[in-house]
Write a protein that holds these residues in place. Structure first.
Motif, PDB file in Angstrom:
ATOM      1  N   ALA A   1     -69.878  23.587 -40.170  1.00  0.00           N
ATOM      2  CA  ALA A   1     -68.952  25.083 -40.044  1.00  0.00           C
ATOM      3  C   ALA A   1     -67.897  25.081 -40.640  1.00  0.00           C
ATOM      4  N   GLY A   2     -67.435  26.289 -41.255  1.00  0.00           N
ATOM      5  CA  GLY A   2     -66.495  26.641 -42.241  1.00  0.00           C
ATOM      6  C   GLY A   2     -66.586  26.271 -43.523  1.00  0.00           C
ATOM      7  N   ASP A   3     -67.769  25.619 -43.868  1.00  0.00           N
ATOM      8  CA  ASP A   3     -68.084  25.501 -45.581  1.00  0.00           C
ATOM      9  C   ASP A   3     -67.947  26.957 -46.227  1.00  0.00           C
ATOM     10  N   VAL A   4     -67.392  26.975 -47.266  1.00  0.00           N
ATOM     11  CA  VAL A   4     -67.522  28.230 -48.256  1.00  0.00           C
ATOM     12  C   VAL A   4     -68.648  28.021 -49.395  1.00  0.00           C
ATOM     13  N   PHE A   5     -69.503  28.715 -49.130  1.00  0.00           N
ATOM     14  CA  PHE A   5     -70.633  28.534 -50.347  1.00  0.00           C
ATOM     15  C   PHE A   5     -69.994  29.589 -51.386  1.00  0.00           C
ATOM     16  N   VAL A   6     -69.782  29.150 -52.821  1.00  0.00           N
ATOM     17  CA  VAL A   6     -69.348  29.845 -53.861  1.00  0.00           C
ATOM     18  C   VAL A   6     -70.718  30.116 -54.738  1.00  0.00           C
ATOM     19  N   VAL A   7     -71.448  31.386 -54.914  1.00  0.00           N
ATOM     20  CA  VAL A   7     -72.370  31.631 -55.706  1.00  0.00           C
ATOM     21  C   VAL A   7     -72.303  32.372 -56.795  1.00  0.00           C
ATOM     22  N   ALA A   8     -72.665  31.996 -57.906  1.00  0.00           N
ATOM     23  CA  ALA A   8     -72.546  32.587 -59.013  1.00  0.00           C
ATOM     24  C   ALA A   8     -73.132  34.072 -58.978  1.00  0.00           C
TER      25      ALA A   8
ATOM     26  N   VAL B   1     -75.873  36.434 -48.094  1.00  0.00           N
ATOM     27  CA  VAL B   1     -76.052  34.923 -48.379  1.00  0.00           C
ATOM     28  C   VAL B   1     -75.186  34.353 -47.233  1.00  0.00           C
ATOM     29  N   ARG B   2     -74.381  34.551 -46.655  1.00  0.00           N
ATOM     30  CA  ARG B   2     -73.549  34.063 -45.548  1.00  0.00           C
ATOM     31  C   ARG B   2     -74.446  33.982 -44.383  1.00  0.00           C
ATOM     32  N   ALA B   3     -75.041  35.306 -43.934  1.00  0.00           N
ATOM     33  CA  ALA B   3     -76.070  35.351 -42.887  1.00  0.00           C
ATOM     34  C   ALA B   3     -77.137  34.481 -42.971  1.00  0.00           C
ATOM     35  N   ARG B   4     -77.750  34.331 -44.111  1.00  0.00           N
ATOM     36  CA  ARG B   4     -78.721  33.568 -44.343  1.00  0.00           C
ATOM     37  C   ARG B   4     -78.594  32.147 -44.299  1.00  0.00           C
ATOM     38  N   LEU B   5     -77.509  31.907 -44.743  1.00  0.00           N
ATOM     39  CA  LEU B   5     -77.171  30.472 -44.572  1.00  0.00           C
ATOM     40  C   LEU B   5     -76.615  29.898 -43.342  1.00  0.00           C
ATOM     41  N   SER B   6     -75.733  30.780 -42.570  1.00  0.00           N
ATOM     42  CA  SER B   6     -75.482  30.420 -41.247  1.00  0.00           C
ATOM     43  C   SER B   6     -76.515  30.448 -40.339  1.00  0.00           C
ATOM     44  N   GLU B   7     -77.571  31.177 -40.730  1.00  0.00           N
ATOM     45  CA  GLU B   7     -78.991  31.160 -39.693  1.00  0.00           C
ATOM     46  C   GLU B   7     -79.593  29.840 -40.084  1.00  0.00           C
ATOM     47  N   ALA B   8     -79.742  29.349 -41.290  1.00  0.00           N
ATOM     48  CA  ALA B   8     -80.620  28.230 -41.747  1.00  0.00           C
ATOM     49  C   ALA B   8     -79.824  26.894 -41.321  1.00  0.00           C
ATOM     50  N   PHE B   9     -78.527  27.025 -41.050  1.00  0.00           N
ATOM     51  CA  PHE B   9     -78.016  25.765 -40.702  1.00  0.00           C
ATOM     52  C   PHE B   9     -77.359  25.778 -39.368  1.00  0.00           C
TER      53      PHE B   9
ATOM     54  N   PRO C   1     -71.413  28.708 -38.497  1.00  0.00           N
ATOM     55  CA  PRO C   1     -70.933  29.882 -39.158  1.00  0.00           C
ATOM     56  C   PRO C   1     -70.310  29.337 -40.557  1.00  0.00           C
ATOM     57  N   ILE C   2     -70.659  29.944 -41.539  1.00  0.00           N
ATOM     58  CA  ILE C   2     -70.051  29.455 -42.850  1.00  0.00           C
ATOM     59  C   ILE C   2     -69.613  30.711 -43.594  1.00  0.00           C
TER      60      ILE C   2
END
Length: 250
Positions: free
Chosen positions: A39-46, A140-148, A151-152
């Motif tokens: 929770a709280g991770d920030v994914f930085v995507v090129a 991307v945020r919604a998909r990753l939050s769902e996958a894990f 909230p990210i």
């Protein structure tokens, strides 16, 4: 209390093609490293892989270069088709000089070549910026939050040059789940002086820090910043763009 940040790259992401489920691919790659999201991770995507997934690609063979593009390209040894794409992606030319073209994109970003890029893409193609980087970041945020199941936040980043400074830095184009600015106005410094103008571009700083582990030639387009949970919340990349009325250089 001082914040401690940890930044690590997400390796093993495959070549991205149009229509790819980017969030799922990132999640799978992260799991293969033996890590998981918190929770709280920030994914930085090129931006490059976001553009590829969204089909923001241009086949140069289908581009008809204008007289201006042909003239500029001939004078500086450039591909007139690439120059034409740059002109099409620009709503305003800021400067054309010594073979360098700085423009303002339709989004309002001021950068070299309107964000058009020939690197890390199949020969005969260029990538252009996503139409709506904030929407891309939210996807991307919604998909990753769902996958894990937690909230990210997500940042879609790109590499920009800087006036008066050598070297490129990663900046945030799109932001989701993160407050992109830290507003210190009204706070008091250790000497009792009230701050009147200090706002820190948090999303840009996190994007820049993430680029150190992503690197340009390592084929690692995603990194995670851990420890930034205190700054999560509603936000967008649009707020990072200075309004023309407050810009002293236009």
């Amino acid at each position: 209390m001082p914040t401690e940040l940890h930044i690590f790259a997400v390796s093993g992401i495959p070549e991205i093609t149009p229509g790819a489920d980017l969030g799922a691919l990132i999640a799978d790659a992260l799991r293969r490293t033996g890590r998981t999201a918190e929770a709280g991770d920030v994914f930085v995507v090129a931006q490059k892989i976001v553009s590829k997934a969204e089909g923001a690609l241009v086949r140069l063979a289908e581009v008809v270069a204008s007289p201006l593009a042909r003239e500029w390209a001939a004078a500086h040894g450039l591909d007139p088709h690439v120059v034409e794409v740059v002109l099409r992606e620009s709503r305003r030319i800021v400067r054309m000089d010594r073979g360098i073209l700085i423009s303002e994109t339709r989004h309002g970003f001021v950068c070299a070549n309107a964000g058009v890029d020939t690197s890390n893409v199949a020969p005969g193609f260029v990538t252009v910026l996503p139409r709506d980087p904030d929407k891309s970041a939210e996807g991307v945020r919604a998909r990753l939050s769902e996958a894990f199941g937690c909230p990210i936040a997500a940042i879609v980043s790109d590499t920009f040059g800087r006036p008066w400074r050598e070297g490129l830095v990663n900046v945030a184009l799109g932001v989701a789940g993160l407050r992109p600015l830290l507003d210190y106005r009204g706070c008091v410094d250790p000497h009792g002086r009230r701050l009147h103008a200090t706002m820190i571009a948090l999303a840009d700083e996190l994007a820049g820090a993430a680029e150190i582990v992503m690197r340009k030639t390592a084929a690692i387009p995603v990194a995670i910043v851990r420890g930034a949970a205190e700054w999560t919340g509603d936000g967008s990349g649009r707020v990072l763009m200075r309004d023309a009325g407050r810009d002293l250089f236009r």
